[in-house]
Design an enzyme around this catalytic site. Sequence first.
Site, PDB file in Angstrom:
ATOM      1  N   LYS A 175       1.277  -1.157  -0.006  1.00 36.27           N
ATOM      2  CA  LYS A 175      -0.272  -0.298   0.164  1.00 36.27           C
ATOM      3  C   LYS A 175       1.025   0.829  -0.191  1.00 36.27           C
ATOM      4  O   LYS A 175       1.280   1.223   1.051  1.00 36.27           O
ATOM      5  CB  LYS A 175      -1.142  -0.166   1.594  1.00 36.27           C
ATOM      6  CG  LYS A 175      -1.339   1.310   0.927  1.00 36.27           C
ATOM      7  CD  LYS A 175      -1.445   2.205   1.502  1.00 36.27           C
ATOM      8  CE  LYS A 175      -2.009   3.590   1.732  1.00 36.27           C
ATOM      9  NZ  LYS A 175      -2.077   4.812   1.024  1.00 36.27           N
ATOM     10  N   GLU A 249       9.396   2.151  11.170  1.00 32.77           N
ATOM     11  CA  GLU A 249      10.437   2.898  10.475  1.00 32.77           C
ATOM     12  C   GLU A 249      10.279   4.523  10.115  1.00 32.77           C
ATOM     13  O   GLU A 249       9.577   4.759   9.240  1.00 32.77           O
ATOM     14  CB  GLU A 249      10.779   2.743   8.593  1.00 32.77           C
ATOM     15  CG  GLU A 249      11.358   1.758   8.925  1.00 32.77           C
ATOM     16  CD  GLU A 249      13.177   1.012   9.377  1.00 32.77           C
ATOM     17  OE1 GLU A 249      13.686   2.195   9.947  1.00 32.77           O
ATOM     18  OE2 GLU A 249      13.588  -0.211   9.826  1.00 32.77           O
ATOM     19  N   CYS A 283      14.029  11.473   6.115  1.00 31.59           N
ATOM     20  CA  CYS A 283      14.319  10.614   7.240  1.00 31.59           C
ATOM     21  C   CYS A 283      15.125  11.021   8.445  1.00 31.59           C
ATOM     22  O   CYS A 283      15.119  11.644   9.706  1.00 31.59           O
ATOM     23  CB  CYS A 283      13.469   9.470   7.699  1.00 31.59           C
ATOM     24  SG  CYS A 283      14.596   8.621   7.095  1.00 31.59           S
TER      25      CYS A 283
HETATM   26  P1  NAP Z   1       3.269   8.773   6.600  1.00 33.14           P
HETATM   27  O1  NAP Z   1       1.707  10.431   6.384  1.00 33.14           O
HETATM   28  O2  NAP Z   1       2.784   8.854   7.418  1.00 33.14           O
HETATM   29  O3  NAP Z   1       2.235   8.251   5.171  1.00 33.14           O
HETATM   30  C1  NAP Z   1       3.338   6.996   4.992  1.00 33.14           C
HETATM   31  C2  NAP Z   1       2.451   5.811   4.613  1.00 33.14           C
HETATM   32  O4  NAP Z   1       1.358   5.426   5.616  1.00 33.14           O
HETATM   33  C3  NAP Z   1       1.428   6.238   3.224  1.00 33.14           C
HETATM   34  O5  NAP Z   1       1.803   5.196   2.057  1.00 33.14           O
HETATM   35  C4  NAP Z   1       0.300   6.849   3.413  1.00 33.14           C
HETATM   36  O6  NAP Z   1      -1.257   6.490   2.834  1.00 33.14           O
HETATM   37  C5  NAP Z   1      -0.036   5.515   4.832  1.00 33.14           C
HETATM   38  N1  NAP Z   1      -1.253   5.739   5.920  1.00 33.14           N
HETATM   39  C6  NAP Z   1      -1.069   7.159   7.082  1.00 33.14           C
HETATM   40  N2  NAP Z   1      -1.625   6.724   7.711  1.00 33.14           N
HETATM   41  C7  NAP Z   1      -2.380   5.553   7.795  1.00 33.14           C
HETATM   42  C8  NAP Z   1      -3.506   4.375   8.662  1.00 33.14           C
HETATM   43  N3  NAP Z   1      -4.156   5.141   9.494  1.00 33.14           N
HETATM   44  N4  NAP Z   1      -3.573   3.109   7.558  1.00 33.14           N
HETATM   45  C9  NAP Z   1      -2.805   2.737   6.770  1.00 33.14           C
HETATM   46  N5  NAP Z   1      -1.755   3.392   5.575  1.00 33.14           N
HETATM   47  C10 NAP Z   1      -1.981   4.681   6.447  1.00 33.14           C
HETATM   48  O7  NAP Z   1       3.936   9.440   6.063  1.00 33.14           O
HETATM   49  P2  NAP Z   1       4.688  10.489   4.523  1.00 33.14           P
HETATM   50  O8  NAP Z   1       4.030  11.546   5.039  1.00 33.14           O
HETATM   51  O9  NAP Z   1       4.043   9.644   3.171  1.00 33.14           O
HETATM   52  O10 NAP Z   1       6.125  10.376   4.942  1.00 33.14           O
HETATM   53  C11 NAP Z   1       7.678  11.320   5.568  1.00 33.14           C
HETATM   54  C12 NAP Z   1       7.606  10.211   7.158  1.00 33.14           C
HETATM   55  O11 NAP Z   1       7.640   9.548   6.213  1.00 33.14           O
HETATM   56  C13 NAP Z   1       8.234  11.213   7.950  1.00 33.14           C
HETATM   57  O12 NAP Z   1       7.494  11.361   9.139  1.00 33.14           O
HETATM   58  C14 NAP Z   1       9.612  10.239   7.486  1.00 33.14           C
HETATM   59  O13 NAP Z   1       9.972  10.887   8.687  1.00 33.14           O
HETATM   60  C15 NAP Z   1       9.053   9.409   6.949  1.00 33.14           C
HETATM   61  N6  NAP Z   1      10.405   7.992   6.853  1.00 33.14           N
HETATM   62  C16 NAP Z   1      10.832   7.611   7.526  1.00 33.14           C
HETATM   63  C17 NAP Z   1      11.749   6.433   6.823  1.00 33.14           C
HETATM   64  C18 NAP Z   1      13.048   5.016   8.326  1.00 33.14           C
HETATM   65  O14 NAP Z   1      12.771   4.434   7.057  1.00 33.14           O
HETATM   66  N7  NAP Z   1      12.635   5.495   9.240  1.00 33.14           N
HETATM   67  C19 NAP Z   1      12.304   6.840   6.021  1.00 33.14           C
HETATM   68  C20 NAP Z   1      11.278   7.711   4.843  1.00 33.14           C
HETATM   69  C21 NAP Z   1      10.341   8.430   5.577  1.00 33.14           C
HETATM   70  P3  NAP Z   1      -1.628   7.454   1.861  1.00 33.14           P
HETATM   71  O15 NAP Z   1      -0.524   8.331   1.655  1.00 33.14           O
HETATM   72  O16 NAP Z   1      -2.723   6.875   1.580  1.00 33.14           O
HETATM   73  O17 NAP Z   1      -1.993   8.785   3.227  1.00 33.14           O
END
Ligand code: NAP
Length: 475
Positions: A175, A249, A283
Amino acid sequence: MIFHYNEFVMSLKEERGRFLMAYRAVNPYNGELIKEFPAATDAEVEQALTAAKAFYQQAKQQPLEQRAKQLAALANEFTQKTDYYAKFLTTNMGKLINDARGEVQKTAAFANYYVEHGAAALADQDYTAIAGRKAHLEFSSIGAIVAVEPWNFPYTQVMRVFAPNFILGNPVILKHASIVPECAQAFEDACQAAGLPAGAFKNLFATYDQVNRMISDPRVQGVALTGSEKAGERIAAEAGHNLKKSTMELGGTDVCIVLNDADLKKAVAGAVNGRLRNSGQVCTSAKRYLVQSGIYDEFLAAIKEEFAKYQPGDPLDEKTTLAPLSSKSAQQNLQTQIKAVLAGGAKVLWGDPTPVTGPGAFFMPLIITGMTYDNPMYDHELFGPVAQIYQVEDESQIVELANHSNYGLGGAIYSEDLDKARQLASKIETGQIAVNQPLSSLPELPFGGIKKSGYGRELSDLGIREFANIKTVLG
Ligand code: NAP
C-alpha cells in the site's frame, strides 16, 4: 495550536483514507494532474491475498537460488531502464531527475545485495553453548507481509521490504503513499517485466480500512511501515491488536554535530547535503546543527553561502538544484509549522519565510535559530529544507541537547579526532550515527531507529530476519 492543526489534518486524511482513497499523481512542479487511479476493490484485495498464499506455499518447495535469480532479473530491469523508472519519481513527487536516477540505481543495489548475501544471512546457525547437546536455528518464511510505504523514496523504500522477504519466501502486498501511484504501478510492472512469480508482489491502491483488514487476515503475518509517527501509532496498534509482527521506520530530528576540530569543508558539505537533499524530505536529514563555539561563525558563514546556491526550478531540468516539495499539502503543512516555530520564539537567521505562491510546491531553504525546549514545535519533525542551528560549548551540553528528543533515528558527528567522535557517537540515543559523513542507507548496514523513530531494522542480515520464523531445533 499547531498540534491541533496536525491532528485536524490527520483526521481529515483518515476519514478520506478509510473509504474514498484517491490515488492521484499530481506534478508538484506545476500542479498538473497526471493520472488518477481507482481504489482497489474488496475483490482485488481478496485476489491479492489468495495469490500471496499460493506463492508462500509454492516458494517453500523451491530453492532460494531460484528466487535469487528472479530478484537479479528485477535489479537488472531497473538498471537497464533507469531513465524510464526515474521519470515517475520526478513527476509524482518532485525529485531532481539526477537524484531520481540515483534512486533507481540504489533500488537495484538493494536487490542485488540480497541476491548475493540473502542465502548466507538465512543459513542455519549452530548454538553450541549447551552441555552435551546440539541445537541450531533455522530461518524460514512466515506468510504475506503488508508494506505501507511513504512517497519520499518511492522505489528504495519498497525494495527494502520486498527484496529480503522475496528471498525468504514471504510475499509482499504494497500500500503505497497515495501521491505516488505511478511509482507504485511502475514497481509492479518491473516485477512483471522481470518475470517474478505471480503472488510474490502486488500493489494495491488500498484504503486504510482495507489495510487494516489485511493485517487481521491470517494469510498476512507481518506489516512493515515506513512513514510518520502518527501512521506508526495507527498501524502498530492494528498489528498489536491482531498479534502480528511489525516493523516501524518513522520520523526523526537528527543532529549534525560539528566539533571545534572538525574539517570545516567536510562538515559544511555533509551538513548542507544532509539537510537539502530531496528538498529536506529525508527521515535522516540533518535537521538540527549543533555547532561548537570555536567553529560556529565560520560554519554559519559557509552554510549560508552554500544554501544560497540552491535554486528552484523544474526538477526534470538537469540544472535545477532545489526541487519542489512533494505536494501542495506538504508545502502548506510546512508553512504552518514554520509560523508556529516563529510564534514560539525562534527566529529566521537566514532565508525568507514568506510563503511561496503559485502552482509549484516550492519552499525556500531557511536557517532557524533560538529553538528552545518550550517552543511548541521543538520536537516536531520539519520535513523540508529547514535547518535549526544551536551554538554549543561542551560535550555534556551536546549530549543533553542531542538526546532531548522523542525521536532517535540517526545523526552525524564531524571531528578530526576519530576516537573522540566515536566516544561521543556512543552517547547519542539513536539507532545509527555517522562520523565525518552524512548518514545514508547502505544495503550492507542495519537501518532503523529507537524511541518514536520506531523499531525493527531494515537492510543487511538483520533486515532479512525481521519477518523470518527463527526456529530453534534442539538435537
Ligand atoms: P505518512 O503520512 O505517515 O504516510 C506513510 C504511508 O502510510 C502512506 O502510504 C500513507 O498512505 C500510509 N498511512 C498513513 N496513515 C495510515 C493509516 N491510518 N492506515 C493505513 N495507511 C496509512 O508519511 P509520509 O508523509 O508519506 O512520509 C514522511 C514520513 O516518513 C516522515 O515522518 C519521515 O521521517 C518518515 N520516513 C521514515 C523513514 C525511516 O526509514 N525511518 C524513511 C522515510 C520516511 P496515504 O498516502 O494514502 O495517506
